[in-house]
Each structure stands twice: as C-alpha cells, then as structure tokens.
Design a protein around this motif. Structure first.
Motif, PDB file in Angstrom:
ATOM      1  N   ALA A 152      -2.446  17.998  89.281  1.00  0.00           N
ATOM      2  CA  ALA A 152      -2.141  18.973  90.037  1.00  0.00           C
ATOM      3  C   ALA A 152      -0.798  18.569  90.469  1.00  0.00           C
ATOM      4  O   ALA A 152       0.057  19.707  90.883  1.00  0.00           O
ATOM      5  N   ARG A 153      -0.181  17.140  90.326  1.00  0.00           N
ATOM      6  CA  ARG A 153       1.253  16.955  90.439  1.00  0.00           C
ATOM      7  C   ARG A 153       2.087  17.619  89.229  1.00  0.00           C
ATOM      8  O   ARG A 153       2.167  17.292  87.934  1.00  0.00           O
ATOM      9  N   VAL A 154       3.035  18.427  89.690  1.00  0.00           N
ATOM     10  CA  VAL A 154       4.041  18.967  88.499  1.00  0.00           C
ATOM     11  C   VAL A 154       4.642  17.540  87.845  1.00  0.00           C
ATOM     12  O   VAL A 154       4.967  17.624  86.653  1.00  0.00           O
ATOM     13  N   ALA A 155       4.857  16.468  88.565  1.00  0.00           N
ATOM     14  CA  ALA A 155       5.672  15.332  88.089  1.00  0.00           C
ATOM     15  C   ALA A 155       4.816  14.666  86.946  1.00  0.00           C
ATOM     16  O   ALA A 155       5.531  13.819  86.104  1.00  0.00           O
ATOM     17  N   CYS A 156       3.627  15.073  86.989  1.00  0.00           N
ATOM     18  CA  CYS A 156       2.778  14.415  85.827  1.00  0.00           C
ATOM     19  C   CYS A 156       2.581  15.200  84.525  1.00  0.00           C
ATOM     20  O   CYS A 156       2.254  14.818  83.646  1.00  0.00           O
ATOM     21  N   TRP A 157       3.637  16.219  84.569  1.00  0.00           N
ATOM     22  CA  TRP A 157       3.735  17.028  83.298  1.00  0.00           C
ATOM     23  C   TRP A 157       5.001  17.063  83.021  1.00  0.00           C
ATOM     24  O   TRP A 157       6.130  16.950  83.755  1.00  0.00           O
ATOM     25  N   ARG A 158       5.547  17.068  81.649  1.00  0.00           N
ATOM     26  CA  ARG A 158       6.844  16.814  81.208  1.00  0.00           C
ATOM     27  C   ARG A 158       7.178  18.017  79.850  1.00  0.00           C
ATOM     28  O   ARG A 158       6.015  17.931  78.841  1.00  0.00           O
ATOM     29  N   LEU A 159       7.837  18.681  80.290  1.00  0.00           N
ATOM     30  CA  LEU A 159       8.194  19.879  78.923  1.00  0.00           C
ATOM     31  C   LEU A 159       8.991  18.921  78.080  1.00  0.00           C
ATOM     32  O   LEU A 159      10.249  18.668  78.352  1.00  0.00           O
ATOM     33  N   GLU A 160       8.699  18.956  76.812  1.00  0.00           N
ATOM     34  CA  GLU A 160       9.080  18.093  75.744  1.00  0.00           C
ATOM     35  C   GLU A 160      10.132  19.233  74.969  1.00  0.00           C
ATOM     36  O   GLU A 160      11.016  18.847  74.561  1.00  0.00           O
ATOM     37  N   LYS A 161       9.519  20.585  74.793  1.00  0.00           N
ATOM     38  CA  LYS A 161      10.141  21.327  73.984  1.00  0.00           C
ATOM     39  C   LYS A 161       9.931  22.622  74.488  1.00  0.00           C
ATOM     40  O   LYS A 161       9.070  22.917  75.190  1.00  0.00           O
ATOM     41  N   LEU A 162      11.244  23.687  74.505  1.00  0.00           N
ATOM     42  CA  LEU A 162      10.940  25.019  74.757  1.00  0.00           C
ATOM     43  C   LEU A 162      11.989  25.905  74.058  1.00  0.00           C
ATOM     44  O   LEU A 162      13.222  25.444  73.669  1.00  0.00           O
TER      45      LEU A 162
END
Length: 114
Positions: free
Chosen positions: A90-100
């Motif tokens: 549930a924490r956004v900080a636990c997800w990392r956007l690697e590529k977009l």
C-alpha cells in the motif's frame, strides 16, 4: 478426485505469493500520473483505459501496458516497468518506476533492459 484439489490448492497459493494484478496496474497508473505532475510533461489530468500486466523474469518486476487520455483529449499509450522494493504493497514508496515510455518515446529509464 485428488488431482483437481491439488491443482486448486497450488493455484490459490500462486495468487497469494505476490501482489494481485489490479494492485500492480493501479500502482503503475499512479506512478505514470505522478510523472505527468512532476516532470512537466504538459498534462495534469489523465483518464486511464484498460491496462495489461506482463510479468518479467525477475521476481517483483512487471511491465504494464495501457492507454490514457490527457486533459487535451488526446489518446496516448504507455509502457511502465515497475518493481516492488519492500513488502508494504500500500505504500507508494515501496514501488519504483524503472522505465516509462509514452507514445513509444522513452520518458524514464533506470536500470537494465526489459
């Protein structure tokens, strides 16, 4: 019949070993919108269309492919690669956007190729 029961048990176990697909897609969409708000890409309000999840060979790493319409009502496509880096889904900080990539143009590129 024991075999169907065993198969059902393994399917249920597989579903609980990681985040559910809707959670991953929702987080990808959140991170895509965040890029729009913080990177001055020109749009602040976007509406997402259906997205598809593509698990990657590494654990806790996915590619999400989808579409959205910006506040200019222009259809766009995106490919977002994201990684779960800690256990709190549930924490956004636990997800990392690697590529977009948006409309086949790379906007963000951290890490290794998909």
């Amino acid at each position: 019949m024991v075999l169907p029961a065993l198969l059902w048990g393994s399917l249920c176990a597989a579903e609980t070993t990681g985040p559910a697909a809707p959670t991953i897609i929702a987080m990808a969409q959140h991170l895509v919108q965040e890029q729009f708000m913080h990177r001055s890409l020109g749009h602040y309000h976007i509406e997402f269309d259906t997205a598809y999840l593509h698990p990657q060979p590494e654990p806790n790493y996915w590619a999400v492919v989808g579409g959205f319409v910006s506040d200019q009502n222009f259809p766009n496509t995106y490919v977002a690669a994201l990684r779960l880096v800690c256990a709190d889904l549930a924490r956004v900080a636990c997800w990392r956007l690697e590529k977009l990539a948006i409309n086949e143009k790379i906007i963000l590129d951290r890490g290794e190729p998909l």
